[in-house]
Design a protein around this motif. Structure first.
Motif, PDB file in Angstrom:
ATOM      1  N   GLY A   1       0.346  -4.796   1.431  1.00  0.00           N
ATOM      2  CA  GLY A   1       0.235  -3.683   2.368  1.00  0.00           C
ATOM      3  C   GLY A   1      -0.464  -2.495   1.744  1.00  0.00           C
ATOM      4  O   GLY A   1      -0.626  -2.416   0.523  1.00  0.00           O
TER       5      GLY A   1
ATOM      6  N   ASP B   1       0.474   0.431   1.112  1.00  0.00           N
ATOM      7  CA  ASP B   1       1.265   1.265   0.196  1.00  0.00           C
ATOM      8  C   ASP B   1       1.856   0.471  -0.967  1.00  0.00           C
ATOM      9  O   ASP B   1       2.717   0.977  -1.696  1.00  0.00           O
ATOM     10  CB  ASP B   1       2.407   1.945   0.961  1.00  0.00           C
ATOM     11  CG  ASP B   1       1.914   3.043   1.889  1.00  0.00           C
ATOM     12  OD1 ASP B   1       0.795   3.549   1.666  1.00  0.00           O
ATOM     13  OD2 ASP B   1       2.640   3.376   2.839  1.00  0.00           O
TER      14      ASP B   1
ATOM     15  N   TYR C   1       7.274   3.497   3.008  1.00  0.00           N
ATOM     16  CA  TYR C   1       6.181   2.672   2.493  1.00  0.00           C
ATOM     17  C   TYR C   1       5.750   1.661   3.541  1.00  0.00           C
ATOM     18  O   TYR C   1       6.593   0.998   4.162  1.00  0.00           O
ATOM     19  CB  TYR C   1       6.610   1.915   1.233  1.00  0.00           C
ATOM     20  CG  TYR C   1       7.006   2.806   0.081  1.00  0.00           C
ATOM     21  CD1 TYR C   1       6.047   3.328  -0.787  1.00  0.00           C
ATOM     22  CD2 TYR C   1       8.349   3.114  -0.141  1.00  0.00           C
ATOM     23  CE1 TYR C   1       6.414   4.132  -1.850  1.00  0.00           C
ATOM     24  CE2 TYR C   1       8.722   3.916  -1.207  1.00  0.00           C
ATOM     25  CZ  TYR C   1       7.747   4.430  -2.052  1.00  0.00           C
ATOM     26  OH  TYR C   1       8.107   5.226  -3.104  1.00  0.00           O
ATOM     27  N   ASP C   2       4.452   1.539   3.729  1.00  0.00           N
ATOM     28  CA  ASP C   2       3.895   0.516   4.612  1.00  0.00           C
ATOM     29  C   ASP C   2       3.622  -0.729   3.768  1.00  0.00           C
ATOM     30  O   ASP C   2       2.518  -0.950   3.271  1.00  0.00           O
ATOM     31  CB  ASP C   2       2.609   1.035   5.261  1.00  0.00           C
ATOM     32  CG  ASP C   2       2.029   0.056   6.278  1.00  0.00           C
ATOM     33  OD1 ASP C   2       2.647  -1.008   6.497  1.00  0.00           O
ATOM     34  OD2 ASP C   2       0.957   0.345   6.846  1.00  0.00           O
TER      35      ASP C   2
END
Length: 452
Positions: free
Chosen positions: A65, A67, A135-136
């Protein structure tokens, strides 16, 4: 509902009580114990070439991802400057008070995709921070074969080639010269028509490659490596020898993680399943769980610490860095005292704690007292035998004042009182004379580990 570590601690009264009397059995490597014998297998990574199967005993946490890198930077003490694709590093994490949670190997597989490989301690911490923070990221966990659903294979095979003939074996297997690859960098090869990724590293100072890829390709790659190893004295290494390899590289695989007290840990322990608490073994006893905590400097991880970014525990770790109290050494146990431990099993009276070979750890976290003139000066961790040097040793963290090679100390072996762990039989404590030596013990390993 699955019991959490917090529930388990509340049930028994304290973290120390939970860990010291845990009914969890010592961790084993779920592969063949010995293909020939562990002594010959130990020698292979020094003398010829060893083929080790890492597919089953470690957990993979795939993190992806936009993040993902930010999460790793926020939880790791390492620098992530210039950490591009096809790089790897020993990832080290601490708690908010700067005490060690543990370490794992971090692979940068592709843009925004990472694989954190190792014991569950660090992987659990990183996943918790990622899931509860802003967080992504997404996580995919591939547990080791002891914890994976029965009948489900690993996602990846992972083989290790180690020893002076490793490079020649790789060139025979790939049919081409191996391009120069820096330590802890990755490259891609083709073996028997299969694409294989490789991490360049070493064990006991010898050249080494860690090969990995989709599980479905694993048997084909292994067979090709064995064919290429004909004439190069390739040796299959089983669980017994492999579990002792860290004694030569001076890596402490499972220090007690500093997760049982401090900022944010109450919520974390409520999230963490009780079956990942681990077990505590050894002669060091304290009712205060924080007396078991270590800093990265105690285990020689100062070279991994980079204060070039903000991370959990940074301010506290900066304070620890000002005056490191302990350092990592090898303790060479007195042969007569080791023999006396074994001999006690054939003599009248209560014997000493059983001393297994080649690895004598009997809990997830082994913590034995180290004394000098009757005063505690450190703790002894992993314990075992190195065939190539014919020595019985332990890796230890000792006060700087007692870390000079040649210093005489005493290791207290066995528990008093005996705990209720399944691996603990009725026994008596004994004192073992030991001599401080460098870590790694082998001068070849010390001088060549990061060169090959």
């Amino acid at each position: 509902m699955t019991e959490s570590v917090a529930d388990a601690i509340a049930r028994v009264g304290s973290a120390v009580e939970l860990l010291r009397n845990s009914q969890a059995r010592p961790t084993i490597f779920p592969v063949t114990p010995e293909f020939s014998n562990w002594r010959t297998e130990q020698r292979a990574w020094r003398d010829t070439v060893a083929l080790l199967d890492q597919s089953h005993h470690m957990t993979d946490l795939f993190i992806s991802g936009p993040d993902a890198l930010r999460l790793l930077s926020d939880t790791g003490v390492n620098s992530f400057a210039n950490f591009g694709v096809d790089r790897a590093k020993q990832f080290v994490a601490v708690n908010h008070e700067g005490y060690l949670i543990g370490d794992a190997i971090l692979f940068h597989l592709e843009e925004d995709v990472f694989d954190l490989v190792g014991w569950f301690m660090v992987l659990d911490w990183v996943q918790y921070i990622g899931e509860t923070g802003d967080y992504d990221v997404t996580f995919e966990r591939d547990a080791n074969s002891l914890m994976r659903e029965p009948g489900v294979p690993p996602k990846l095979y992972r083989y290790e080639l180690q020893g002076p003939n490793a490079l020649a074996l790789m060139e025979k297997a790939t049919g081409a010269p191996v391009p120069p690859t820096k330590f802890f960098h990755m490259a891609t090869f083709e073996i028997d028509g299969v694409t294989v990724r490789s991490l360049r590293h070493g064990m006991a100072g010898q050249p080494g490659f860690e090969l990995f890829g989709p599980w479905a390709d694993g048997e084909r790659v292994r067979d090709a490596l064995l064919r290429a190893g004909e004439g190069l004295d390739v040796v299959l290494v089983g669980a017994k020898a492999y579990s002792s390899a860290n004694l030569e590289s001076a890596w402490v695989p499972s220090p007690l993680p500093a997760i049982f007290s401090g900022k944010g840990t109450a919520e974390y322990l409520a999230w963490l399943p009780a079956n990942r608490a681990g077990s505590l073994a050894g002669s060091f006893v304290s009712d205060d769980i924080e007396d078991y905590y270590l800093t990265p400097y105690d285990l020689g991880y100062g070279r991994s610490v980079a204060f070039d970014h903000d991370f959990i525990g940074r301010e506290a770790l900066e304070r620890h860095a000002q005056a490191p109290r302990r350092t990592k050494v090898t303790l060479v146990w007195n042969p007569e005292d080791v023999a006396a431990i074994q001999r006690s099993m054939y003599e009248p009276g209560l014997p000493a704690k059983y001393l297994d070979f080649p690895k004598a750890r009997y809990g997830t976290y082994q913590v034995d007292r180290v004394l000098a003139d009757g005063v505690d000066v450190g703790i002894s961790h992993d314990v075992g035998y190195i065939t190539g040097d014919q020595v019985f040793v332990s890796l230890a963290s000792v006060d700087v004042a007692h870390a000079e090679p040649g210093t005489e100390v005493v290791v207290v072996w066995g528990e008093e009182p005996n705990t209720r762990k399944p691996a603990v039989e009725a026994h008596r404590q004994v004192e073992v004379r030991a001599t401080v030596a460098p870590a790694p013990y082998s001068s070849f390993a010390r001088e060549n580990y990061r060169k090959n």
